[in-house]
Design an enzyme around this catalytic site. Structure first.
Site, PDB file in Angstrom:
ATOM      1  N   ASP A  96      13.023  12.259  52.880  1.00  0.00           N
ATOM      2  CA  ASP A  96      11.612  12.263  53.646  1.00  0.00           C
ATOM      3  C   ASP A  96      11.453  13.424  53.726  1.00  0.00           C
ATOM      4  O   ASP A  96      10.812  13.682  54.696  1.00  0.00           O
ATOM      5  CB  ASP A  96      11.808  11.225  54.665  1.00  0.00           C
ATOM      6  CG  ASP A  96      10.448  10.933  55.044  1.00  0.00           C
ATOM      7  OD1 ASP A  96       9.599  11.097  54.131  1.00  0.00           O
ATOM      8  OD2 ASP A  96      10.043  10.447  56.181  1.00  0.00           O
ATOM      9  N   GLY A 100       8.352   7.598  63.166  1.00  0.00           N
ATOM     10  CA  GLY A 100       8.320   6.364  62.916  1.00  0.00           C
ATOM     11  C   GLY A 100       9.435   5.514  63.620  1.00  0.00           C
ATOM     12  O   GLY A 100       9.276   4.381  63.735  1.00  0.00           O
ATOM     13  N   MET A 101      10.538   6.239  63.846  1.00  0.00           N
ATOM     14  CA  MET A 101      11.481   5.515  64.679  1.00  0.00           C
ATOM     15  C   MET A 101      11.731   5.533  66.068  1.00  0.00           C
ATOM     16  O   MET A 101      12.435   5.062  66.702  1.00  0.00           O
ATOM     17  CB  MET A 101      12.941   5.951  63.820  1.00  0.00           C
ATOM     18  CG  MET A 101      12.891   5.297  62.567  1.00  0.00           C
ATOM     19  SD  MET A 101      14.273   5.809  61.777  1.00  0.00           S
ATOM     20  CE  MET A 101      15.574   4.883  62.509  1.00  0.00           C
ATOM     21  N   LYS A 117      14.838  12.421  71.410  1.00  0.00           N
ATOM     22  CA  LYS A 117      14.279  11.527  70.558  1.00  0.00           C
ATOM     23  C   LYS A 117      14.883  10.088  70.891  1.00  0.00           C
ATOM     24  O   LYS A 117      16.227  10.137  70.905  1.00  0.00           O
ATOM     25  CB  LYS A 117      14.770  11.750  69.091  1.00  0.00           C
ATOM     26  CG  LYS A 117      13.808  10.851  68.368  1.00  0.00           C
ATOM     27  CD  LYS A 117      13.785  11.443  66.847  1.00  0.00           C
ATOM     28  CE  LYS A 117      12.785  10.282  65.892  1.00  0.00           C
ATOM     29  NZ  LYS A 117      12.611  10.889  64.559  1.00  0.00           N
TER      30      LYS A 117
END
Lengths: 179, 566
Positions: free
Chosen positions: B220, B91-92, B110
């Site tokens: 999450d 998502g990020m 990432k």
């Protein structure tokens, strides 16, 4: 060129986009060519509503319809599947087609560039359709999906030299057709 | 068919090998390697050069399209890393496989997404994600090696001197785990064996317990965020929404963060500031539930409906969906899934404790044991029958004792003697009753769960009214007459008790309640008063026999019927 011929000219291009944007696992089951056919028919019926004057605008209009039809097709296919999977897959389809819109709409800042690139893609897609299927598949996986030689070999169940041969002959074929 | 012809031809086979070498060289995007291949095959230079040119031409058209489709504007260039390939998309951020020169190993890199506008909050959240994960040192949490930002690279290219923050792409490097996620595992192989599920969840809960002790909440947790490595060991990733429990929240109240199937009611109800460690416990419970039953606890037709159900509805019982799950494991799951955070485990550490107790065959903590029979008096006649058949022997023994004591009472009354012994027999004979009111997970003599509490209150009331009736009748009518009248009225009391049991346990109890009251009418109106104790004793025996023999038999029939079903 009349409107229907124009539409037909876009068929390979739409198929290419649809292939790139469907989840690969869904491609076969959903019938990409059916979705494209449906889109072209819809465009034919609604030709009164088209308000553009060049082929890039036509392509944008078609993409919009293609996107909606892709989402509908995913819904139809997934109806009756477990609710979890259904929600996840539809979300994935929506996400990837939103991305597609962002790519192609974001280009509108420089219309001439966009038009040129669009014409090139249209040509490539049309030429690829005329290649022998295995060469077209190798080129699709290499240049549109961005897989490595080894991964294509696995996907097509062939040795890497065989895939390299397919790519070489396919590129040659494209070269001749687009010259 | 071209292909077959080609491999028969010697020259083409050599060409294909050379082409493959050339393609691999081009894929590594190192121009020296391609030149080396050209030198290696001097007699094929023309063909190879042609291939290289054609390839470059097509790439110039398709590469922008491909990159746009995957949302990446080219691999990032970060000092100290050689980016190899896009690995995954979160998502990020985008996750690349990259070679980390300092450790000389391939890592997962990432990098914050740059394909959509970012605000300062996003960057802060991304940095915090990296920090949270790097603060935690646990074998089941992915290790972070390096945190940084490729700011130089981008601001150099941005001559207009625009907002520097928007250009900087923060990144972090973490261990690369090859394997599938729990989500993929569930999709491919379906539900887990209950014991395996408990073991997997124990490892996950231990890791989260470690995070909770560091005051870090993940927020999450979902199957997609749990990777399973080659040794079948779970690894938690993506602390993207994590925060330190004490830290003020970046997420605005009224916005939703998380995944609807696994998010806690407080998150689903848009109260993210209340999402502490118990919110993670809920998510872990939901994951355990899916591992046990093959589906998340609450499913809606769409996103909003799922959220509404998470806030309001109780999930179907684990044992209904998967009978192999032991009640103790189901109780652990049920406690995690409580709507009120205070009813759940306060943190993942305590969840791990109970899972360990379950796996070692020990008793669960008393607060969890409460949930073991949470549902049974309300929706399972079967569980009640099961219980009756388990304690059938004890029930008969109790009845035998009570019958003997009532016969004793009857004899004493006939001869009008030994009043204290009559009292002792009348009330003492009832004591064994209380040993029948216990369930499997009783703690001591007192009620430890809801069905037990109900049974206790009903039968204590019956015994108390028996005692008080005896006392009142004795004062009004004297010894013999008082005892006789008490046993004439007692069937009504028993009738009320059975009737109430029918509301919670199994419906035929209501019928027995009515029968008891009819008996009361018959005894008062028809039977000669001196015979009321023996009438009462006979009817008690009948009721118990019905319970033990008729019900147990019916249960056997149901079980056999179930066996015949495919």
């Amino acid at each position: 060129m009349d409107f229907d011929t124009q539409l037909d000219r876009h068929r390979p291009y739409l198929e290419m986009l649809a292939n790139m944007n469907f989840d690969r696992r869904l491609q076969g089951r959903l019938g990409v060519s059916d979705v494209v056919q449906e889109t072209l028919q819809e465009a034919h019926q609604q030709r009164e509503n088209f308000r553009g004057d060049n082929s890039a605008q036509l392509a944008g209009w078609l993409r919009q319809m293609l996107r909606n039809n892709m989402i509908d097709a995913a819904r139809r296919h997934l109806r009756g599947k477990r609710a979890v999977n259904r929600e996840r897959s539809i979300a994935a389809t929506q996400r990837s087609s939103l991305r597609l819109d962002a790519i192609l709409a974001g280009d509108d800042t420089s219309p001439s560039d966009c038009l040129m690139r669009h014409e090139q893609l249209l040509e490539v897609a049309t030429a690829m359709n005329k290649l022998p299927p295995d060469q077209a598949e190798a080129i699709r996986l290499k240049h549109l999906e961005g897989l490595s030689l080894k991964e294509i070999g696995e996907a097509m169940n062939r040795s890497t030299p065989a895939v390299a041969g397919l790519l070489h002959r396919g590129l040659k074929g494209l070269r001749e057709m687009m010259a | 068919m071209n292909d077959v012809a080609a491999s028969d031809d010697g020259h083409d086979a050599a060409l294909e090998a050379a082409l493959a070498a050339m393609e691999s060289a081009l894929e590594s995007s190192d121009p020296d390697k391609a030149d080396e291949v050209l030198r290696q095959f001097p007699d094929l230079t023309l063909e190879l050069e042609e291939y290289r040119a054609n390839r470059a031409e097509l790439e110039s058209i398709t590469q922008p399209l491909r990159e746009a489709a995957s949302g990446v504007a080219g691999p990032p260039e970060i000092e100290g890393y050689r980016v190899l390939q896009l690995h995954d998309e979160g998502g990020m951020g985008f996750i690349y496989r990259a070679h980390y020169e300092r450790l000389n190993q391939v890592v997962a890199l990432k990098v914050m997404r740059d394909d959509r506008p970012v605000c300062e909050d996003d960057i802060r959240r991304f940095r915090r994600e990296a920090r949270c994960a790097s603060d935690l040192d646990h074998p089941s949490i992915i290790s972070v090696y390096d945190i940084g930002s490729d700011a130089n690279d981008h601001t150099a290219g941005d001559s207009s001197g625009g907002n520097q923050l928007q250009q900087a792409r923060p990144f972090y490097a973490m261990e690369l785990v090859m394997g599938e996620s729990l989500k993929e595992r569930l999709e491919n192989q379906g539900k887990f064996d209950p014991h395996d599920a408990a073991e997997m969840m124990l490892a996950i809960a231990e890791a989260m317990g470690c995070a909770h002790r560091e005051q870090i909440v993940h927020r999450d947790l979902k199957p997609a965020n749990i990777l399973i490595d080659r040794h079948d060991h779970p690894r938690i990733i993506d602390f993207g929404l994590a925060r330190a429990a004490a830290e003020p929240d970046i997420v605005e109240p009224g916005t939703f963060v998380g995944t609807p199937f696994y998010c806690s009611p407080e998150q689903a109800d848009f109260r993210p500031h209340q999402a502490g460690p118990p919110a993670d416990v809920y998510s872990l419970g939901a994951i355990l539930y899916e591992m046990l039953t093959g589906q998340p606890p609450l499913l809606g037709a769409n996103y909003e409906e799922t959220l509404a159900k998470v806030c309001q509805q109780q999930p179907p019982q684990v044992s209904q969906l998967e009978p192999r799950v032991k009640p103790t494991l189901a109780a652990i799951c049920t406690r995690c899934l409580q709507k009120n955070p205070a009813d759940r485990y306060p943190n993942a550490y305590e969840l791990a404790e109970d899972l360990r107790r379950f796996l070692n065959g020990k008793k669960l903590s008393p607060l969890t044991a409460r949930f073991q029979h949470w549902h049974w008096p309300w929706n399972s006649d079967e569980a009640y029958r099961e219980r009756i058949s388990q304690i059938g022997g004890t029930l008969l023994l109790f009845q035998a004792v009570y019958l003997v004591s009532l016969i004793g009472v009857q004899l004493l009354l006939v001869y009008e003697m030994l009043e204290p012994l009559a009292w002792l027999l009348a009330l003492g004979g009832l004591v064994p009753l209380f040993f029948n009111l216990r369930t499997d997970d009783s703690q001591g003599l007192w009620a430890s769960n809801r069905p037990e509490r109900l049974l206790w209150s009903i039968w204590t009331a019956v015994v108390m009214s028996h005692l008080l009736l005896l006392a009142a009748m004795r004062i009004r009518f004297g010894y013999v007459m008082g005892f006789h009248s008490t046993y004439a009225v007692l069937p009504f009391v028993a009738g009320v008790a059975f009737f109430v049991m029918g509301a919670s346990f199994w419906r035929t109890n209501m019928l027995w309640g009515l029968l008891w009251m009819l008996l009361g009418v018959v005894v008062v109106a028809v039977v000669p008063i001196p015979w009321s104790p023996i009438c009462f004793a006979a009817f008690c025996t009948l009721a118990i026999f019905n319970l033990v023999f008729v019900q147990a038999k019916r249960r056997k029939e149901v079980a056999e019927f179930a066996k015949i079903q495919p």
